[in-house]
Design a protein around this motif. Structure first.
Motif, PDB file in Angstrom:
ATOM      1  N   LYS A 118      -7.147  -4.799  -8.992  1.00 26.06           N
ATOM      2  CA  LYS A 118      -6.064  -5.207  -8.104  1.00 26.06           C
ATOM      3  C   LYS A 118      -6.261  -6.622  -7.552  1.00 26.06           C
ATOM      4  O   LYS A 118      -5.308  -7.400  -7.471  1.00 26.06           O
ATOM      5  CB  LYS A 118      -5.928  -4.205  -6.959  1.00 26.06           C
ATOM      6  CG  LYS A 118      -4.668  -4.452  -6.157  1.00 26.06           C
ATOM      7  CD  LYS A 118      -4.285  -3.280  -5.304  1.00 26.06           C
ATOM      8  CE  LYS A 118      -3.124  -3.680  -4.419  1.00 26.06           C
ATOM      9  NZ  LYS A 118      -2.733  -2.606  -3.520  1.00 26.06           N
ATOM     10  N   TRP A 127      -5.589  -9.140 -10.218  1.00 28.49           N
ATOM     11  CA  TRP A 127      -4.135  -9.111 -10.455  1.00 28.49           C
ATOM     12  C   TRP A 127      -3.400  -9.956  -9.415  1.00 28.49           C
ATOM     13  O   TRP A 127      -2.563 -10.780  -9.747  1.00 28.49           O
ATOM     14  CB  TRP A 127      -3.682  -7.643 -10.392  1.00 28.49           C
ATOM     15  CG  TRP A 127      -2.190  -7.418 -10.317  1.00 28.49           C
ATOM     16  CD1 TRP A 127      -1.324  -7.369 -11.363  1.00 28.49           C
ATOM     17  CD2 TRP A 127      -1.420  -7.197  -9.136  1.00 28.49           C
ATOM     18  NE1 TRP A 127      -0.059  -7.120 -10.921  1.00 28.49           N
ATOM     19  CE2 TRP A 127      -0.081  -7.007  -9.550  1.00 28.49           C
ATOM     20  CE3 TRP A 127      -1.723  -7.127  -7.769  1.00 28.49           C
ATOM     21  CZ2 TRP A 127       0.956  -6.750  -8.656  1.00 28.49           C
ATOM     22  CZ3 TRP A 127      -0.691  -6.878  -6.890  1.00 28.49           C
ATOM     23  CH2 TRP A 127       0.635  -6.691  -7.321  1.00 28.49           C
ATOM     24  N   TYR A 142       1.158  -3.221  -7.941  1.00 23.69           N
ATOM     25  CA  TYR A 142       0.051  -3.182  -8.912  1.00 23.69           C
ATOM     26  C   TYR A 142       0.057  -1.828  -9.627  1.00 23.69           C
ATOM     27  O   TYR A 142       0.018  -1.741 -10.850  1.00 23.69           O
ATOM     28  CB  TYR A 142      -1.278  -3.414  -8.187  1.00 23.69           C
ATOM     29  CG  TYR A 142      -2.493  -3.177  -9.056  1.00 23.69           C
ATOM     30  CD1 TYR A 142      -2.850  -4.106 -10.037  1.00 23.69           C
ATOM     31  CD2 TYR A 142      -3.283  -2.045  -8.895  1.00 23.69           C
ATOM     32  CE1 TYR A 142      -3.957  -3.900 -10.846  1.00 23.69           C
ATOM     33  CE2 TYR A 142      -4.397  -1.832  -9.692  1.00 23.69           C
ATOM     34  CZ  TYR A 142      -4.735  -2.758 -10.669  1.00 23.69           C
ATOM     35  OH  TYR A 142      -5.835  -2.549 -11.467  1.00 23.69           O
ATOM     36  N   ASP A 157      -6.822  -5.877 -15.544  1.00 25.83           N
ATOM     37  CA  ASP A 157      -7.255  -6.506 -14.283  1.00 25.83           C
ATOM     38  C   ASP A 157      -7.353  -5.482 -13.155  1.00 25.83           C
ATOM     39  O   ASP A 157      -6.548  -4.554 -13.078  1.00 25.83           O
ATOM     40  CB  ASP A 157      -6.237  -7.575 -13.858  1.00 25.83           C
ATOM     41  CG  ASP A 157      -6.355  -8.825 -14.708  1.00 25.83           C
ATOM     42  OD1 ASP A 157      -7.401  -8.970 -15.369  1.00 25.83           O
ATOM     43  OD2 ASP A 157      -5.382  -9.618 -14.711  1.00 25.83           O
ATOM     44  N   TYR A 162      -0.317 -11.771 -16.905  1.00 26.41           N
ATOM     45  CA  TYR A 162      -0.483 -10.310 -16.794  1.00 26.41           C
ATOM     46  C   TYR A 162      -1.548  -9.799 -17.748  1.00 26.41           C
ATOM     47  O   TYR A 162      -1.573 -10.139 -18.932  1.00 26.41           O
ATOM     48  CB  TYR A 162       0.834  -9.582 -17.076  1.00 26.41           C
ATOM     49  CG  TYR A 162       0.636  -8.072 -16.975  1.00 26.41           C
ATOM     50  CD1 TYR A 162       0.508  -7.460 -15.730  1.00 26.41           C
ATOM     51  CD2 TYR A 162       0.504  -7.290 -18.125  1.00 26.41           C
ATOM     52  CE1 TYR A 162       0.275  -6.100 -15.634  1.00 26.41           C
ATOM     53  CE2 TYR A 162       0.257  -5.922 -18.031  1.00 26.41           C
ATOM     54  CZ  TYR A 162       0.146  -5.332 -16.785  1.00 26.41           C
ATOM     55  OH  TYR A 162      -0.105  -3.997 -16.676  1.00 26.41           O
TER      56      TYR A 162
END
Ligand code: GLU
Length: 546
Positions: free
Chosen positions: A471, A474, A526, A469, A465
């Motif tokens: 999307k 991520w 997200y 980031d 995590y």
């Protein structure tokens, strides 16, 4: 002795109708402008049918740059309830179908064609009744309630039509002198219209909604002024809609059969009749039977229901247009973001037999309507509702900055979230975003071994995590994590080789989602993580690992 003497005796103080004709002149509107009204009686709570009528009357007036007004019909004072006018006027405003002119919630007039409350128009009706008496088109009737009842029994026994007509209209033929003598002697009376109609003749009428209809002519000598000096609905309708310069009478279809009488009255008064559009009642499917939406049986029939449930007025209006014109749905599909005001509503495309009201569909429409709100709009509406109906939610929403972040999740994009149909749904759809309200529920579906779950959570927060980031990154990281722990990175891959993997990336995501929110279904994860931030994510994961 002539009719004029009789008229003067009955209504000595009534003005010449010229006075009112001048006081309420033709409206100065552009060509084709339509004047409509709703004319409810203040006899109880406002019904959905009333809102429906108001929406339709307002819509056609607006389309033509005409006028839509509210008139309170309170001539039946026995049936009147306290605050009746307030209820009606406020319900109209609440649903966004407030009139351009008419009686207001604080029982005042707005507009120059008032008073807009019938009990305040007594002298106007009397002037017009006097006008009819002067011409021999109306007369005093001395029949008592007992005599009328006796007549009804005789008619029943003889199997003839009930009512006050032809040979049964006893007082019609009383000589003027005798009538005057009886009035002077203090005998009680009412005023009846002397109908020139014949039951064996037909009239043809074109109703905007019902189409061409044929009826026998009216031959009933109906009461126009009652013993209390107030008019009946029939007479008041003629006088009011004439003087208020109504061009289109849009009303419930229970009145359709009165059209022959009303046209006759307009004609005998020498007035131009308005156009009529008779609306069929809103229907409901009750275990396979279609019946009228009922004040008694259906809570959703009361206008107040929607405010309590927190269904936005705009959603109700959109839904009502939906059932009013069946082409609305297609229009909406082709014009997703258009205002409902842009829909080309047509009175003559309304259902003749009654549109079906369906709460499930209404809530569906409401979801779409709310999905187009901005976070700020959702916040304001939800807060307003909560302040009235849900203290706990109102308190939770006190931190506006945070609430806007929560409501902003998956909103304002092409496919906005559609999980809120009414403000009373807000709670269950946002409380998991509040630590003090969050109720964990760890049902992970596919990946259920505690050890597997813990490994995913721990690995993810420690090694994957990163709040910075975007999307895509991520999501790529969740895939990477999946691969590392022996889950398929793509659902496709898993389906092709189910034996090779423990599960797939979707199942891994579910673990994260459930640990975070207690739900398997949420808006975009997200964005949820963005709002929660690393610390709170970690705290929730720890809680889940306990
Ligand atoms: N007061 C009547 C009713 O409530 C009005 C009908 C009309 O719109 O003319 O039914």
């Amino acid at each position: 002795m002539n009719y004029k003497d009789l008229a003067d005796l009955i209504f000595p103080d009534a003005k010449d109708i010229k006075y009112y004709e001048e006081k309420y002149p033709e409206r100065n509107l552009k060509e084709g402008a339509v004047v409509t009204r709703i004319a409810p009686s203040p006899t109880g709570v406002m019904h959905m049918g009333g809102i429906y009528q108001a929406l339709i009357a307002k819509t056609v007036a607006r389309q033509t740059e005409g006028v839509f007004f509210l008139r309170i019909e309170d001539t039946d004072q026995k049936r009147e309830v306290e605050n009746g006018t307030y209820e009606i006027a406020t319900a109209c405003e609440t649903f966004g179908v407030g009139p351009d002119e008419g009686r207001t919630a604080n029982d005042e007039d707005r507009g120059s064609y008032g008073p807009y409350k019938q009990s305040l128009r007594k002298e106007i009706y009397q002037a017009y009744a006097k006008y009819l008496i002067e011409q021999g088109k109306a007369y005093p009737c001395f029949c008592t309630a007992e005599e009328i009842e006796e007549m009804r029994k005789k008619q029943e026994a003889a199997k003839v039509r009930p009512g006050y007509y032809g040979v049964w209209a006893k007082c019609r033929t009383i000589p003027i002198e005798e009538s005057m003598k009886r009035i002077k002697a203090g005998e009680k009376f009412i005023v009846r219209f002397k109908s020139p109609g014949r039951e064996d003749r037909k009239i043809k009428h074109h109703d905007i909604i019902k189409g061409n209809v044929t009826f026998p002519e009216n031959d009933q000598d109906i009461v126009i002024i009652k013993a209390d000096g107030l008019p009946t609905y029939h007479f008041a309708h003629i006088v009011d809609d004439h003087l208020m310069r109504t061009t289109h009478v849009i009303r419930a279809d229970e009145w359709l059969s009165s059209v022959p009488l009303h046209l006759q009255l307009f004609y005998e008064m020498g007035f131009k009749a308005p156009k009529y559009a008779h609306i069929a009642p809103i229907m409901k499917n009750d275990n396979g039977n279609k019946r009228k939406l009922s004040k008694r049986k259906d809570p959703e029939a009361a206008a107040s229901y929607y405010d309590k449930a927190g269904i936005p007025a705009l959603a109700v209006r959109e839904y009502l247009l939906n059932i009013a014109n069946s082409n609305f749905e297609n229009w909406r599909r082709a014009n997703k973001d258009a205002n409902i005001e842009d829909f080309d509503f047509k009175l003559n495309k309304m259902s003749v037999s009654g549109a079906l009201f369906d709460m499930v569909k209404l809530l569906d429409v409401s979801k779409s309507v709310i999905s187009k709100y901005t976070a700020e709009e959702v916040y304001e509406s939800a807060l307003n509702w909560a302040q009235k109906y849900d203290e706990d939610l109102a308190k939770t929403l006190e931190n506006k900055e945070y609430a806007l972040k929560v409501f902003g999740i998956e909103r304002g994009n092409k496919k906005p979230r559609k999980d809120i149909a009414k403000w009373s749904d807000v709670k269950e759809n946002i409380y998991y975003m509040y630590d003090e309200k969050f109720e964990p529920k760890y049902e992970y579906q596919v990946i259920n071994e505690k050890q597997d779950v813990d490994t995913i959570l721990k690995e993810y927060i420690e090694n994957y995590y990163d709040g910075n980031d975007d999307k895509q990154t991520w999501f790529d990281k969740i895939k990477e994590l999946s691969g590392k722990l022996g889950y398929a990175k793509e659902v496709k891959e898993f389906k092709a080789n189910p034996d090779k993997y423990k599960a797939h990336v979707g199942d891994v995501s579910t673990v994260l989602r459930v640990a975070l929110t207690g739900r398997t279904n949420t808006p975009d994860m997200y964005e949820i993580m963005q709002v929660l931030g690393k610390e709170r994510i970690e705290a929730r994961f720890k809680l889940a690992m306990k």
